[in-house]
Design a protein around this motif. Structure first.
Motif, mmCIF file in Angstrom:
data_model
loop_
_atom_site.group_PDB
_atom_site.id
_atom_site.type_symbol
_atom_site.label_atom_id
_atom_site.label_comp_id
_atom_site.label_asym_id
_atom_site.label_seq_id
_atom_site.Cartn_x
_atom_site.Cartn_y
_atom_site.Cartn_z
ATOM 1 N N MET A 1 0.605 -1.295 0.360
ATOM 2 C CA MET A 1 0.024 -0.121 0.363
ATOM 3 C C MET A 1 1.123 1.170 0.047
ATOM 4 O O MET A 1 1.644 1.391 0.770
ATOM 5 N N LEU A 2 0.352 2.299 -0.737
ATOM 6 C CA LEU A 2 1.368 3.237 -1.031
ATOM 7 C C LEU A 2 1.449 4.218 0.534
ATOM 8 O O LEU A 2 2.255 4.709 0.831
ATOM 9 N N LYS A 3 0.065 3.882 1.750
ATOM 10 C CA LYS A 3 0.410 4.878 2.735
ATOM 11 C C LYS A 3 1.844 4.357 3.724
ATOM 12 O O LYS A 3 1.887 5.363 4.250
ATOM 13 N N GLU A 4 2.348 3.910 3.198
ATOM 14 C CA GLU A 4 3.490 3.051 3.646
ATOM 15 C C GLU A 4 4.797 4.532 3.441
ATOM 16 O O GLU A 4 6.013 4.302 4.140
ATOM 17 N N TYR A 5 4.605 5.299 2.287
ATOM 18 C CA TYR A 5 5.377 5.995 1.430
ATOM 19 C C TYR A 5 4.710 7.205 2.194
ATOM 20 O O TYR A 5 5.622 8.217 1.382
ATOM 21 N N TYR A 6 3.617 7.347 2.724
ATOM 22 C CA TYR A 6 3.224 8.695 2.876
ATOM 23 C C TYR A 6 3.321 9.735 3.914
ATOM 24 O O TYR A 6 3.335 9.015 5.305
ATOM 25 N N PRO A 7 4.486 10.502 4.009
ATOM 26 C CA PRO A 7 4.680 11.935 4.989
ATOM 27 C C PRO A 7 3.572 12.406 6.013
ATOM 28 O O PRO A 7 2.394 12.332 5.418
ATOM 29 N N TYR A 8 3.326 12.587 7.093
ATOM 30 C CA TYR A 8 2.527 13.277 7.693
ATOM 31 C C TYR A 8 2.408 14.927 7.029
ATOM 32 O O TYR A 8 0.781 15.567 6.436
ATOM 33 N N GLU A 9 3.011 15.926 6.556
ATOM 34 C CA GLU A 9 3.963 16.762 4.967
ATOM 35 C C GLU A 9 4.217 16.902 4.413
ATOM 36 O O GLU A 9 5.470 16.050 5.076
ATOM 37 N N TYR A 10 4.673 18.010 4.132
ATOM 38 C CA TYR A 10 5.172 18.160 3.052
ATOM 39 C C TYR A 10 6.164 19.317 3.551
ATOM 40 O O TYR A 10 5.120 20.642 3.141
ATOM 41 N N ALA A 11 7.183 19.710 2.646
ATOM 42 C CA ALA A 11 7.637 21.346 3.306
ATOM 43 C C ALA A 11 8.913 21.455 1.467
ATOM 44 O O ALA A 11 9.873 20.582 1.608
ATOM 45 N N PRO A 12 8.566 22.638 1.796
ATOM 46 C CA PRO A 12 9.591 23.329 0.359
ATOM 47 C C PRO A 12 11.732 22.602 0.860
ATOM 48 O O PRO A 12 12.330 22.285 0.300
ATOM 49 N N GLY A 13 11.280 22.784 2.052
ATOM 50 C CA GLY A 13 13.005 22.493 2.846
ATOM 51 C C GLY A 13 12.709 22.849 3.660
ATOM 52 O O GLY A 13 11.826 23.211 4.943
ATOM 53 N N VAL A 14 14.197 22.976 4.643
ATOM 54 C CA VAL A 14 14.105 22.901 6.323
ATOM 55 C C VAL A 14 13.545 23.888 7.073
ATOM 56 O O VAL A 14 12.866 24.564 7.813
ATOM 57 N N PHE A 15 13.913 25.370 5.552
ATOM 58 C CA PHE A 15 14.033 26.520 6.398
ATOM 59 C C PHE A 15 12.762 26.934 6.906
ATOM 60 O O PHE A 15 13.059 28.001 6.633
ATOM 61 N N ALA A 16 11.831 26.192 5.872
ATOM 62 C CA ALA A 16 10.333 26.397 5.313
ATOM 63 C C ALA A 16 9.464 25.555 6.512
ATOM 64 O O ALA A 16 8.524 26.321 6.055
ATOM 65 N N ILE A 17 10.228 25.054 7.473
ATOM 66 C CA ILE A 17 8.891 24.629 8.583
ATOM 67 C C ILE A 17 9.004 25.357 9.646
ATOM 68 O O ILE A 17 10.031 25.998 10.157
ATOM 69 N N ASP A 18 8.499 26.178 9.883
ATOM 70 C CA ASP A 18 7.940 26.590 10.841
ATOM 71 C C ASP A 18 7.426 25.646 12.462
ATOM 72 O O ASP A 18 6.926 24.877 13.181
ATOM 73 N N TYR A 19 8.691 25.988 13.550
ATOM 74 C CA TYR A 19 9.352 24.925 13.981
ATOM 75 C C TYR A 19 8.273 25.480 15.480
ATOM 76 O O TYR A 19 8.503 24.303 16.655
ATOM 77 N N LYS A 20 8.232 26.462 15.784
ATOM 78 C CA LYS A 20 7.762 26.708 16.468
ATOM 79 C C LYS A 20 6.085 25.991 16.497
ATOM 80 O O LYS A 20 5.616 25.575 17.965
ATOM 81 N N LYS A 21 5.375 25.508 15.545
ATOM 82 C CA LYS A 21 4.040 25.567 14.820
ATOM 83 C C LYS A 21 3.550 23.710 15.666
ATOM 84 O O LYS A 21 3.666 22.994 16.124
#
Ligand SMILES: [Mg+2]
Length: 177
Positions: A1-21
């Motif tokens: 099943m494809l769900k084995e390959y699903y992340p929780y989220e996608y981001a364009p890069g590590v600096f695009a993530i809001d770590y406070k969130k």
């Protein structure tokens, strides 16, 4: 099943993530892939990455580098960062991920894995039961060709985007602006 390959989220890069969130979601530990996630494949760390880790540690996060690469490569990368690491991780085997939790002293739901490859990083996180964020792989401007794996990833992520159940399991974790 494809769900084995699903992340929780996608981001364009590590600096695009809001770590406070992420912190607000109860995340206290971050497991990072190194190559093509933090730097281009084989590169050393740089002042921007070193400062990035310093900031995460100041916020209270524990971090760990989980790499399939050999010890000398990971140690060289970690020279100015000084975080926990596991090399020769054999992703997508869950072993390295579970060891990472042990080293950080955290539970699965307090941890997130960030990596650029669905087949290794994300599948491994899913095998271990740890939430994950896929980031766009770092690619140099002169790199025109991409491997077959990347086309598989594009396809998987296309199906992820259309899966109401599996996409955006964290909600919006991207930085605004
Ligand atoms: Mg990678």
């Amino acid at each position: 099943m494809l769900k084995e390959y699903y992340p929780y989220e996608y981001a364009p890069g590590v600096f695009a993530i809001d770590y406070k969130k992420l912190w607000a979601l109860g995340i206290r530990g971050i497991i990072f892939d190194v190559d093509n996630t933090l730097v281009h494949h084989g590169d050393d760390s740089n002042p921007k990455i070193d400062r990035f880790f310093e900031k995460l540690h100041k916020m209270g996060f524990k971090t760990l580098l989980l790499s399939d690469n050999e010890k000398s490569r990971v140690e060289r990368f970690n020279k100015n960062i000084g975080t926990l690491y596991i090399c020769d991780a054999d992703k997508p085997s869950p072993q390295g991920y579970l060891k990472a939790l042990e080293l950080m002293g955290l539970e699965k739901k307090q941890t997130v894995c960030i990596g650029d490859q669905i087949i290794t990083d994300i599948r491994g996180a899913n095998n271990a039961g740890i939430p994950s964020i896929l980031v766009r792989f770092i690619r140099l401007p002169q790199e025109k060709r991409i491997g077959k794996r990347r086309y598989i990833e594009y396809f998987v992520m296309w199906t992820w985007k259309h899966s109401k159940k599996y996409r955006h399991r964290f909600g919006n974790i991207l930085r605004s602006g």
